[in-house]
Design a protein around this motif. Structure first.
Motif, PDB file in Angstrom:
ATOM      1  N   GLY A 163       0.806  -1.211   0.000  1.00  0.00           N
ATOM      2  CA  GLY A 163       0.000   0.000   0.000  1.00  0.00           C
ATOM      3  C   GLY A 163       0.836   1.257   0.000  1.00  0.00           C
ATOM      4  O   GLY A 163       2.061   1.217  -0.179  1.00  0.00           O
ATOM      5  N   LEU A 164       0.158   2.381   0.179  1.00  0.00           N
ATOM      6  CA  LEU A 164       0.816   3.686   0.237  1.00  0.00           C
ATOM      7  C   LEU A 164       1.181   4.004   1.682  1.00  0.00           C
ATOM      8  O   LEU A 164       0.333   3.923   2.576  1.00  0.00           O
ATOM      9  N   TYR A 165       2.438   4.380   1.897  1.00  0.00           N
ATOM     10  CA  TYR A 165       2.937   4.725   3.232  1.00  0.00           C
ATOM     11  C   TYR A 165       3.269   6.219   3.300  1.00  0.00           C
ATOM     12  O   TYR A 165       3.470   6.872   2.270  1.00  0.00           O
ATOM     13  N   ARG A 190       1.076   2.990   7.014  1.00  0.00           N
ATOM     14  CA  ARG A 190       0.328   2.743   5.780  1.00  0.00           C
ATOM     15  C   ARG A 190      -1.070   3.351   5.866  1.00  0.00           C
ATOM     16  O   ARG A 190      -1.721   3.321   6.898  1.00  0.00           O
ATOM     17  N   PHE A 191      -1.533   3.882   4.738  1.00  0.00           N
ATOM     18  CA  PHE A 191      -2.895   4.384   4.628  1.00  0.00           C
ATOM     19  C   PHE A 191      -3.823   3.213   4.293  1.00  0.00           C
ATOM     20  O   PHE A 191      -3.594   2.491   3.319  1.00  0.00           O
ATOM     21  N   ASP A 192      -4.867   3.030   5.086  1.00  0.00           N
ATOM     22  CA  ASP A 192      -5.881   2.036   4.735  1.00  0.00           C
ATOM     23  C   ASP A 192      -6.754   2.541   3.594  1.00  0.00           C
ATOM     24  O   ASP A 192      -7.175   1.762   2.731  1.00  0.00           O
ATOM     25  N   ARG A 193      -7.024   3.845   3.581  1.00  0.00           N
ATOM     26  CA  ARG A 193      -7.922   4.433   2.594  1.00  0.00           C
ATOM     27  C   ARG A 193      -7.492   5.855   2.296  1.00  0.00           C
ATOM     28  O   ARG A 193      -7.122   6.602   3.205  1.00  0.00           O
ATOM     29  N   VAL A 194      -7.531   6.209   1.025  1.00  0.00           N
ATOM     30  CA  VAL A 194      -7.231   7.574   0.594  1.00  0.00           C
ATOM     31  C   VAL A 194      -8.468   8.115  -0.110  1.00  0.00           C
ATOM     32  O   VAL A 194      -8.880   7.594  -1.151  1.00  0.00           O
ATOM     33  N   HIS A 242      -3.687  -3.434   2.590  1.00  0.00           N
ATOM     34  CA  HIS A 242      -3.712  -2.764   1.288  1.00  0.00           C
ATOM     35  C   HIS A 242      -4.129  -1.324   1.498  1.00  0.00           C
ATOM     36  O   HIS A 242      -4.542  -0.934   2.592  1.00  0.00           O
ATOM     37  N   THR A 243      -4.041  -0.519   0.431  1.00  0.00           N
ATOM     38  CA  THR A 243      -4.570   0.839   0.442  1.00  0.00           C
ATOM     39  C   THR A 243      -5.636   0.949  -0.637  1.00  0.00           C
ATOM     40  O   THR A 243      -5.408   0.574  -1.789  1.00  0.00           O
TER      41      THR A 243
END
Length: 370
Positions: free
Chosen positions: A177-179, A191-195, A255-256
Protein backbone atom coordinates in the motif's frame (compact mmCIF):
# COMPACT_ATOMS: atom_id res chain seq x y z
CA UNK A 1 -12.85 -6.91 1.24
CA UNK A 2 -16.14 -5.57 -0.14
CA UNK A 3 -14.66 -3.58 -3.02
CA UNK A 4 -13.14 -6.70 -4.59
CA UNK A 5 -16.08 -9.03 -4.05
CA UNK A 6 -18.77 -6.56 -5.20
CA UNK A 7 -17.11 -4.97 -8.23
CA UNK A 8 -18.80 -5.69 -11.55
CA UNK A 9 -15.65 -5.29 -13.65
CA UNK A 10 -12.08 -5.54 -12.36
CA UNK A 11 -8.74 -4.72 -13.96
CA UNK A 12 -5.71 -6.37 -12.35
CA UNK A 13 -2.17 -5.17 -13.05
CA UNK A 14 0.64 -7.71 -12.71
CA UNK A 15 4.25 -6.57 -12.77
CA UNK A 16 7.30 -8.38 -14.13
CA UNK A 17 8.80 -8.90 -10.69
CA UNK A 18 5.76 -10.96 -9.65
CA UNK A 19 5.75 -13.10 -12.79
CA UNK A 20 9.39 -13.65 -13.65
CA UNK A 21 12.22 -15.10 -11.57
CA UNK A 22 15.07 -12.62 -12.22
CA UNK A 23 17.77 -15.22 -11.56
CA UNK A 24 16.39 -18.00 -13.79
CA UNK A 25 14.60 -15.74 -16.27
CA UNK A 26 11.54 -18.03 -16.25
CA UNK A 27 7.97 -17.72 -15.04
CA UNK A 28 7.03 -18.26 -11.41
CA UNK A 29 4.67 -21.09 -12.33
CA UNK A 30 3.16 -21.74 -8.89
CA UNK A 31 2.28 -18.09 -8.45
CA UNK A 32 0.69 -17.86 -11.89
CA UNK A 33 -1.40 -20.98 -11.24
CA UNK A 34 -2.63 -19.44 -7.98
CA UNK A 35 -3.57 -16.21 -9.75
CA UNK A 36 -5.59 -18.26 -12.26
CA UNK A 37 -7.51 -19.76 -9.31
CA UNK A 38 -8.32 -16.23 -8.14
CA UNK A 39 -9.53 -15.22 -11.60
CA UNK A 40 -11.64 -18.37 -11.95
CA UNK A 41 -13.33 -17.67 -8.61
CA UNK A 42 -14.14 -14.12 -9.67
CA UNK A 43 -15.46 -15.24 -13.05
CA UNK A 44 -17.63 -17.88 -11.37
CA UNK A 45 -19.48 -15.20 -9.41
CA UNK A 46 -20.16 -13.20 -12.57
CA UNK A 47 -17.37 -10.61 -12.51
CA UNK A 48 -15.56 -9.41 -15.64
CA UNK A 49 -11.77 -9.57 -15.31
CA UNK A 50 -9.05 -7.90 -17.39
CA UNK A 51 -5.39 -8.67 -16.71
CA UNK A 52 -2.77 -6.04 -17.57
CA UNK A 53 0.45 -7.99 -17.49
CA UNK A 54 4.09 -7.08 -17.80
CA UNK A 55 6.69 -9.76 -18.37
CA UNK A 56 7.31 -10.08 -22.09
CA UNK A 57 10.68 -8.32 -22.12
CA UNK A 58 11.82 -10.06 -18.93
CA UNK A 59 10.90 -13.46 -20.39
CA UNK A 60 12.39 -12.76 -23.81
CA UNK A 61 15.60 -11.46 -22.26
CA UNK A 62 16.16 -14.84 -20.58
CA UNK A 63 15.39 -16.83 -23.73
CA UNK A 64 17.75 -14.71 -25.86
CA UNK A 65 20.49 -14.62 -23.21
CA UNK A 66 20.58 -10.82 -23.16
CA UNK A 67 22.49 -9.12 -20.33
CA UNK A 68 20.75 -7.98 -17.12
CA UNK A 69 21.84 -4.38 -17.77
CA UNK A 70 19.59 -1.76 -19.42
CA UNK A 71 18.77 -2.90 -22.95
CA UNK A 72 18.94 -0.84 -26.13
CA UNK A 73 15.56 -0.15 -27.76
CA UNK A 74 16.13 -2.75 -30.48
CA UNK A 75 17.09 -5.36 -27.89
CA UNK A 76 14.01 -4.61 -25.80
CA UNK A 77 11.75 -4.91 -28.81
CA UNK A 78 13.35 -8.20 -29.84
CA UNK A 79 13.01 -9.52 -26.29
CA UNK A 80 9.34 -8.43 -26.25
CA UNK A 81 8.66 -10.25 -29.53
CA UNK A 82 10.10 -13.50 -28.16
CA UNK A 83 8.66 -13.12 -24.66
CA UNK A 84 5.13 -12.00 -25.57
CA UNK A 85 4.20 -15.27 -27.23
CA UNK A 86 5.42 -17.18 -24.16
CA UNK A 87 3.55 -14.86 -21.83
CA UNK A 88 0.27 -15.26 -23.71
CA UNK A 89 0.70 -19.04 -23.84
CA UNK A 90 1.39 -19.17 -20.10
CA UNK A 91 -1.87 -17.37 -19.28
CA UNK A 92 -3.78 -19.60 -21.67
CA UNK A 93 -2.33 -22.74 -20.07
CA UNK A 94 -3.24 -21.76 -16.49
CA UNK A 95 -6.74 -20.43 -17.27
CA UNK A 96 -7.85 -23.06 -19.78
CA UNK A 97 -8.30 -25.80 -17.12
CA UNK A 98 -10.89 -23.51 -15.49
CA UNK A 99 -12.80 -23.27 -18.77
CA UNK A 100 -11.68 -19.67 -19.30
CA UNK A 101 -10.80 -18.37 -22.76
CA UNK A 102 -8.04 -15.77 -22.97
CA UNK A 103 -7.37 -13.11 -25.60
CA UNK A 104 -4.23 -11.08 -26.18
CA UNK A 105 -4.57 -7.31 -26.63
CA UNK A 106 -1.44 -5.26 -27.36
CA UNK A 107 -1.71 -1.47 -27.22
CA UNK A 108 0.35 1.71 -27.39
CA UNK A 109 -0.26 5.20 -26.02
CA UNK A 110 -1.62 6.21 -29.43
CA UNK A 111 -4.52 3.80 -28.94
CA UNK A 112 -5.89 5.94 -26.11
CA UNK A 113 -4.65 9.36 -27.30
CA UNK A 114 -6.35 9.01 -30.70
CA UNK A 115 -10.12 9.01 -30.15
CA UNK A 116 -10.90 6.75 -33.12
CA UNK A 117 -8.37 4.15 -32.03
CA UNK A 118 -9.60 4.50 -28.46
CA UNK A 119 -13.15 3.66 -29.52
CA UNK A 120 -11.90 0.70 -31.56
CA UNK A 121 -9.95 -0.62 -28.56
CA UNK A 122 -12.95 -0.09 -26.33
CA UNK A 123 -15.27 -1.91 -28.70
CA UNK A 124 -12.88 -4.85 -28.99
CA UNK A 125 -12.41 -5.18 -25.23
CA UNK A 126 -16.16 -4.83 -24.63
CA UNK A 127 -16.87 -7.59 -27.15
CA UNK A 128 -14.29 -9.90 -25.57
CA UNK A 129 -15.76 -9.34 -22.11
CA UNK A 130 -19.30 -9.89 -23.35
CA UNK A 131 -18.15 -13.28 -24.68
CA UNK A 132 -16.69 -14.25 -21.31
CA UNK A 133 -13.07 -13.85 -22.40
CA UNK A 134 -10.33 -12.67 -20.02
CA UNK A 135 -8.26 -10.17 -22.04
CA UNK A 136 -4.52 -10.17 -21.35
CA UNK A 137 -3.37 -6.61 -22.09
CA UNK A 138 0.21 -5.43 -22.45
CA UNK A 139 2.02 -2.54 -24.07
CA UNK A 140 3.05 -3.41 -27.61
CA UNK A 141 6.76 -3.20 -26.86
CA UNK A 142 7.71 -4.68 -30.23
CA UNK A 143 6.70 -1.46 -32.02
CA UNK A 144 6.32 1.23 -29.34
CA UNK A 145 9.04 3.86 -29.28
CA UNK A 146 9.42 6.50 -26.56
CA UNK A 147 6.96 8.95 -28.08
CA UNK A 148 4.12 6.38 -28.22
CA UNK A 149 4.84 4.52 -24.98
CA UNK A 150 2.95 4.52 -21.73
CA UNK A 151 6.30 3.68 -20.17
CA UNK A 152 4.85 1.69 -17.27
CA UNK A 153 1.94 -0.68 -16.82
CA UNK A 154 0.52 1.15 -13.80
CA UNK A 155 -0.66 3.97 -16.03
CA UNK A 156 -1.57 1.55 -18.81
CA UNK A 157 -3.74 -0.40 -16.36
CA UNK A 158 -5.48 2.81 -15.27
CA UNK A 159 -6.21 3.72 -18.88
CA UNK A 160 -7.55 0.22 -19.55
CA UNK A 161 -9.76 0.54 -16.46
CA UNK A 162 -11.15 3.81 -17.84
CA UNK A 163 -11.57 2.34 -21.32
CA UNK A 164 -13.63 -0.65 -20.15
CA UNK A 165 -15.55 1.26 -17.47
CA UNK A 166 -14.15 -0.83 -14.61
CA UNK A 167 -15.37 -0.42 -11.04
CA UNK A 168 -12.05 -1.46 -9.54
CA UNK A 169 -8.37 -1.43 -10.48
CA UNK A 170 -5.98 -3.61 -8.47
CA UNK A 171 -2.25 -2.94 -8.69
CA UNK A 172 -0.43 -6.01 -7.40
CA UNK A 173 2.85 -4.59 -6.17
CA UNK A 174 6.00 -5.29 -4.16
CA UNK A 175 4.53 -3.21 -1.32
CA UNK A 176 1.22 -3.55 0.53
CA UNK A 177 0.00 0.00 0.00
CA UNK A 178 0.82 3.69 0.24
CA UNK A 179 2.94 4.73 3.23
CA UNK A 180 3.72 8.10 4.72
CA UNK A 181 7.34 7.43 3.70
CA UNK A 182 9.34 4.53 2.32
CA UNK A 183 9.18 1.75 4.96
CA UNK A 184 12.63 0.60 3.85
CA UNK A 185 14.10 3.96 4.82
CA UNK A 186 11.82 5.05 7.64
CA UNK A 187 10.76 2.38 10.19
CA UNK A 188 8.16 4.77 11.60
CA UNK A 189 6.30 5.05 8.28
CA UNK A 190 2.63 4.13 8.46
CA UNK A 191 0.33 2.74 5.78
CA UNK A 192 -2.89 4.38 4.63
CA UNK A 193 -5.88 2.04 4.73
CA UNK A 194 -7.92 4.43 2.59
CA UNK A 195 -7.23 7.57 0.59
CA UNK A 196 -10.28 9.71 -0.12
CA UNK A 197 -8.46 12.31 -2.25
CA UNK A 198 -4.97 12.50 -3.73
CA UNK A 199 -3.67 15.78 -2.35
CA UNK A 200 -0.27 17.42 -3.02
CA UNK A 201 0.75 16.18 0.44
CA UNK A 202 -0.11 12.60 -0.53
CA UNK A 203 1.82 12.93 -3.79
CA UNK A 204 4.87 14.23 -1.92
CA UNK A 205 5.03 10.95 0.01
CA UNK A 206 5.59 8.87 -3.17
CA UNK A 207 8.96 7.36 -3.97
CA UNK A 208 10.51 5.82 -7.08
CA UNK A 209 10.87 2.25 -8.31
CA UNK A 210 12.71 -0.12 -6.02
CA UNK A 211 13.21 -3.33 -8.03
CA UNK A 212 15.32 -4.13 -11.05
CA UNK A 213 12.47 -5.52 -13.16
CA UNK A 214 9.93 -2.87 -12.16
CA UNK A 215 9.70 0.43 -14.03
CA UNK A 216 6.94 1.84 -11.85
CA UNK A 217 7.31 3.31 -8.41
CA UNK A 218 4.76 4.83 -6.06
CA UNK A 219 4.74 8.00 -8.17
CA UNK A 220 3.39 6.14 -11.18
CA UNK A 221 0.88 4.33 -8.95
CA UNK A 222 -0.46 7.65 -7.71
CA UNK A 223 -0.68 8.89 -11.31
CA UNK A 224 -2.66 5.74 -12.09
CA UNK A 225 -4.87 6.37 -9.06
CA UNK A 226 -5.67 9.90 -10.23
CA UNK A 227 -6.66 8.61 -13.68
CA UNK A 228 -8.75 5.74 -12.35
CA UNK A 229 -10.52 7.50 -9.48
CA UNK A 230 -11.25 10.54 -11.63
CA UNK A 231 -13.14 8.20 -13.97
CA UNK A 232 -15.18 6.68 -11.15
CA UNK A 233 -13.01 3.60 -10.59
CA UNK A 234 -11.72 2.60 -7.16
CA UNK A 235 -8.09 1.48 -6.94
CA UNK A 236 -6.21 -0.86 -4.61
CA UNK A 237 -2.48 -1.16 -4.07
CA UNK A 238 -1.64 -4.49 -2.43
CA UNK A 239 1.22 -6.94 -2.04
CA UNK A 240 1.19 -9.28 -5.00
CA UNK A 241 3.75 -11.90 -3.97
CA UNK A 242 1.54 -14.22 -1.83
CA UNK A 243 -0.11 -17.14 -3.59
CA UNK A 244 -3.70 -16.30 -4.57
CA UNK A 245 -3.01 -12.58 -4.05
CA UNK A 246 -6.57 -11.45 -4.86
CA UNK A 247 -8.05 -13.91 -2.40
CA UNK A 248 -5.58 -12.63 0.20
CA UNK A 249 -6.96 -9.12 -0.26
CA UNK A 250 -10.52 -10.39 0.12
CA UNK A 251 -9.55 -12.13 3.34
CA UNK A 252 -8.22 -8.93 4.83
CA UNK A 253 -4.57 -8.65 3.74
CA UNK A 254 -3.12 -5.16 4.16
CA UNK A 255 -3.71 -2.76 1.29
CA UNK A 256 -4.57 0.84 0.44
CA UNK A 257 -7.89 1.67 -1.18
CA UNK A 258 -8.24 4.88 -3.22
CA UNK A 259 -11.86 6.07 -3.27
CA UNK A 260 -13.53 6.80 -6.60
CA UNK A 261 -15.04 10.12 -7.60
CA UNK A 262 -18.56 9.03 -8.54
CA UNK A 263 -19.08 5.99 -10.79
CA UNK A 264 -17.52 5.02 -14.17
CA UNK A 265 -20.65 5.60 -16.26
CA UNK A 266 -21.32 9.06 -14.82
CA UNK A 267 -17.68 10.08 -15.22
CA UNK A 268 -17.65 8.96 -18.86
CA UNK A 269 -20.84 10.85 -19.65
CA UNK A 270 -19.42 14.01 -18.06
CA UNK A 271 -16.36 13.62 -20.29
CA UNK A 272 -18.48 13.25 -23.43
CA UNK A 273 -20.74 16.15 -22.49
CA UNK A 274 -17.74 18.44 -21.95
CA UNK A 275 -16.46 18.10 -25.54
CA UNK A 276 -17.11 20.67 -28.25
CA UNK A 277 -19.40 19.11 -30.92
CA UNK A 278 -17.91 18.82 -34.40
CA UNK A 279 -21.22 18.07 -36.10
CA UNK A 280 -24.96 17.66 -35.70
CA UNK A 281 -27.27 14.67 -36.17
CA UNK A 282 -31.07 14.99 -36.44
CA UNK A 283 -33.33 12.07 -35.51
CA UNK A 284 -36.87 11.07 -36.30
CA UNK A 285 -39.39 10.61 -33.49
CA UNK A 286 -38.88 6.84 -33.32
CA UNK A 287 -35.12 7.15 -32.87
CA UNK A 288 -35.51 9.85 -30.21
CA UNK A 289 -37.89 7.56 -28.31
CA UNK A 290 -35.45 4.63 -28.61
CA UNK A 291 -32.63 6.75 -27.18
CA UNK A 292 -34.81 7.72 -24.22
CA UNK A 293 -35.26 3.99 -23.59
CA UNK A 294 -31.49 3.42 -23.47
CA UNK A 295 -30.98 2.16 -27.03
CA UNK A 296 -28.09 2.93 -29.37
CA UNK A 297 -28.56 5.27 -32.33
CA UNK A 298 -28.94 3.34 -35.59
CA UNK A 299 -28.56 4.94 -39.03
CA UNK A 300 -32.21 4.17 -39.88
CA UNK A 301 -33.42 6.79 -37.40
CA UNK A 302 -31.22 9.61 -38.70
CA UNK A 303 -32.83 12.24 -40.93
CA UNK A 304 -29.96 14.71 -41.38
CA UNK A 305 -26.22 14.98 -40.71
CA UNK A 306 -24.26 18.24 -40.76
CA UNK A 307 -20.67 19.16 -40.02
CA UNK A 308 -17.28 17.67 -40.81
CA UNK A 309 -16.26 15.16 -38.16
CA UNK A 310 -14.10 12.07 -37.94
CA UNK A 311 -14.70 8.73 -36.30
CA UNK A 312 -14.74 9.05 -32.55
CA UNK A 313 -15.39 12.79 -32.59
CA UNK A 314 -18.25 14.39 -30.61
CA UNK A 315 -21.51 15.44 -32.23
CA UNK A 316 -24.78 17.01 -31.09
CA UNK A 317 -27.80 14.70 -31.11
CA UNK A 318 -31.05 16.55 -31.87
CA UNK A 319 -34.71 15.67 -32.34
CA UNK A 320 -36.70 16.51 -35.46
CA UNK A 321 -37.33 20.09 -34.26
CA UNK A 322 -33.60 20.71 -33.66
CA UNK A 323 -33.79 20.54 -29.86
CA UNK A 324 -30.56 19.13 -28.41
CA UNK A 325 -31.03 15.72 -26.78
CA UNK A 326 -27.38 15.31 -25.83
CA UNK A 327 -23.93 14.55 -27.20
CA UNK A 328 -22.26 11.41 -28.51
CA UNK A 329 -19.12 10.01 -30.10
CA UNK A 330 -19.73 9.07 -33.73
CA UNK A 331 -18.58 5.70 -35.03
CA UNK A 332 -18.51 7.02 -38.59
CA UNK A 333 -17.15 10.12 -40.28
CA UNK A 334 -19.54 12.88 -41.28
CA UNK A 335 -19.32 11.82 -44.92
CA UNK A 336 -20.03 8.18 -44.05
CA UNK A 337 -22.89 9.15 -41.73
CA UNK A 338 -24.55 11.17 -44.51
CA UNK A 339 -24.25 8.18 -46.85
CA UNK A 340 -25.91 5.71 -44.49
CA UNK A 341 -28.53 7.95 -42.82
CA UNK A 342 -32.01 6.53 -43.09
CA UNK A 343 -30.71 3.07 -44.01
CA UNK A 344 -30.89 -0.22 -42.13
CA UNK A 345 -27.69 -1.49 -40.51
CA UNK A 346 -27.55 -4.50 -42.84
CA UNK A 347 -27.31 -2.11 -45.81
CA UNK A 348 -24.10 -0.42 -44.56
CA UNK A 349 -21.71 -2.81 -46.30
CA UNK A 350 -23.33 -2.28 -49.69
CA UNK A 351 -23.26 1.50 -49.30
CA UNK A 352 -19.76 1.97 -47.85
CA UNK A 353 -18.04 -1.07 -49.34
CA UNK A 354 -17.04 -2.59 -46.00
CA UNK A 355 -18.71 -4.17 -42.99
CA UNK A 356 -19.31 -1.38 -40.49
CA UNK A 357 -20.66 -1.20 -36.97
CA UNK A 358 -24.43 -1.51 -36.59
CA UNK A 359 -24.78 1.64 -34.47
CA UNK A 360 -23.93 5.15 -35.62
CA UNK A 361 -23.50 6.09 -31.95
CA UNK A 362 -23.42 3.38 -29.28
CA UNK A 363 -25.47 3.98 -26.14
CA UNK A 364 -22.29 3.86 -24.01
CA UNK A 365 -20.88 6.74 -26.04
CA UNK A 366 -23.78 9.12 -25.42
CA UNK A 367 -24.47 11.73 -22.76
CA UNK A 368 -28.16 12.53 -23.03
CA UNK A 369 -30.34 15.13 -21.35
CA UNK A 370 -33.58 13.20 -21.91
Amino acid sequence: MAALSKARRIVVKIGSALLVDPAAGGLKADWLVSLAEDVARMKARGQDVVLVSSGSIALGRGVLGLPPAELALEQSQAAAAVGQIRLARAYEEVLQPHGIITGQVLVTLEDSADRRRYLNSRATLEQLLSLGVVPIVNENDTVATDEIRYGDNDRLAAQVAVTVGADLLVLLSDIDGLYTASPALDPSATRFDRVEKITPEIEAMAGDAGTGLSKGGMKTKLMAAKTATGAGCEMIIALGSPLQPLNSIEEGAAHTLFAAEGDPQAARKRWIASMKPQGRILLDAGAAKALAQGKSLLPAGVTDVSGSFGRGEPVEICDASGAVLGHGLARYTGEEARAIKGHQSDEIEAILGYIGRAALIHRDDMALTI
